[in-house]
Design an enzyme around this catalytic site. Structure first.
Site, short mmCIF file in Angstrom:
data_model
loop_
_atom_site.label_atom_id
_atom_site.label_comp_id
_atom_site.label_asym_id
_atom_site.label_seq_id
_atom_site.Cartn_x
_atom_site.Cartn_y
_atom_site.Cartn_z
N THR A 153 0.85 -1.19 0.00
CA THR A 153 0.00 0.00 0.00
C THR A 153 0.88 1.24 0.00
O THR A 153 1.95 1.23 0.60
CB THR A 153 -0.89 0.00 1.26
OG1 THR A 153 -1.72 -1.16 1.22
CG2 THR A 153 -1.78 1.24 1.33
N GLY B 207 6.25 -0.70 -0.29
CA GLY B 207 7.14 0.40 0.09
C GLY B 207 7.44 0.37 1.58
O GLY B 207 7.12 -0.60 2.28
N ALA B 208 8.06 1.43 2.07
CA ALA B 208 8.37 1.54 3.50
C ALA B 208 8.57 3.01 3.85
O ALA B 208 8.82 3.84 2.98
CB ALA B 208 9.63 0.74 3.83
N GLU C 203 -0.42 -5.50 5.77
CA GLU C 203 0.88 -5.58 5.08
C GLU C 203 1.76 -6.65 5.74
O GLU C 203 2.41 -7.44 5.06
CB GLU C 203 1.59 -4.23 5.12
CG GLU C 203 0.91 -3.19 4.25
CD GLU C 203 1.47 -1.79 4.42
OE1 GLU C 203 1.25 -0.97 3.53
OE2 GLU C 203 2.11 -1.50 5.45
N LYS D 42 14.33 7.14 2.21
CA LYS D 42 13.82 6.23 3.25
C LYS D 42 14.95 5.49 3.99
O LYS D 42 14.68 4.77 4.96
CB LYS D 42 12.87 5.20 2.62
CG LYS D 42 11.74 5.79 1.79
CD LYS D 42 10.77 6.56 2.62
CE LYS D 42 9.57 7.10 1.85
NZ LYS D 42 8.65 6.13 1.34
C1 5RP Z 1 1.49 1.97 4.19
C2 5RP Z 1 2.97 1.80 4.18
C3 5RP Z 1 3.69 2.36 3.01
O1 5RP Z 1 4.37 1.33 2.36
C4 5RP Z 1 4.67 3.39 3.50
O2 5RP Z 1 3.97 4.36 4.23
C5 5RP Z 1 5.41 4.05 2.33
O3 5RP Z 1 4.51 4.81 1.60
P1 5RP Z 1 4.93 5.63 0.33
O4 5RP Z 1 5.33 4.64 -0.71
O5 5RP Z 1 3.70 6.41 -0.03
O6 5RP Z 1 6.08 6.54 0.70
O7 5RP Z 1 3.56 1.23 5.04
O8 5RP Z 1 0.92 1.48 5.37
#
Ligand code: 5RP
Length: 231
Positions: free
Chosen positions: A42, A96-97, A117, A135
């Site tokens: 997500t 993602g993270a 997740e 990140k």
């Molecule tokens: C959602 C998550 C996303 O993977 C994390 O917040 C990274 O988001 P983005 O790709 O928008 O930077 O853990 O619950």
């Protein structure tokens, strides 16, 4: 008179997210069969992955999704989405993270989907994390750590988090796909993510925490201005 063109603006960070997503697609494509199940995370980086995944939707059986938002996006692309309970296996999970350390341990949950997740990541044979270079950290915790709680236990869990040294802030107005609430723990450096993940899981009222240390990524694909690399 000048004409306004509907060309989408894409920031540098979005370009990097898109590159990480593309690299994940290239990594998984040779391994896919028509029986493959692809787990999907997500967030904005994952959204680029979903859009890319649509190009090869004929090459795998179905996706398992980690949120209602990703499910909707997958279905919009005509990708078949299956319930995790109906799938015997998940070949690969891509997500993602919010932070990633050199041991590929993560903080996740800014998008409020951490519990599902973690479930899909844990079910998958391989977990590929896709991030832009912003990140990467040496020690997890500069990003506020999300903790999903049963609503009636919000204050109780918050007090326990203060005892553990953090500053929890209720993400007011946000309810997770599971009907729960979120506390974001600020000022909470996590030098030992494995131990802290277990400690938080043992607090009554905690459904899940955003540390992905037991289920760390198998590979982190990092898109940087200098190029894409894997950790
Ligand atoms: C959602 C998550 C996303 O993977 C994390 O917040 C990274 O988001 P983005 O790709 O928008 O930077 O853990 O619950």
């Amino acid at each position: 008179m000048s004409q306004i063109l509907s060309v989408p603006l894409i920031s540098t960070q979005d370009t990097l997210k898109q590159q990480a997503a593309r690299a994940a697609l290239e990594r998984i494509t040779p391994k896919l069969t028509t029986k493959s199940i692809v787990g999907v995370g997500t967030g904005s980086t994952t959204n680029f992955f979903i859009d890319a995944l649509a190009e090869i939707k004929h090459m795998f059986d179905a996706a398992v999704s980690s949120s209602e938002a990703s499910t909707a996006r997958l279905k919009d692309h005509g990708i078949h989405v299956m319930d995790l309970n109906a799938t015997p296996h998940v070949d690969v999970y891509v997500d993602g993270a919010d932070e990633a350390n050199p041991a590929r341990q993560l903080i996740k949950g800014a998008g409020a989907a951490l519990t599902r997740e973690k479930i899909v990541a844990s079910a998958a044979d391989e977990f590929i994390c896709i991030v832009d270079e912003s990140k990467l950290v040496d020690t997890l915790g500069a990003f506020p750590l999300p903790v999903e709680v049963i609503p009636m236990a919000r204050s109780l869990v918050a007090r326990r988090l203060v005892d553990l040294g953090g500053q929890p802030v209720w993400r007011e107005g946000v309810t997770t796909d599971n009907g729960n609430w979120l506390l974001d723990v600020h000022d909470f450096a996590v030098p030992d993510p494995l131990a802290m993940e277990a400690t938080l899981n043992n607090v009554a009222g905690v459904v899940c925490n955003g540390l992905f240390a037991v289920d760390a990524a198998d590979v982190v694909i990092v898109a940087a201005s200098s190029g894409v690399r894997e950790i």
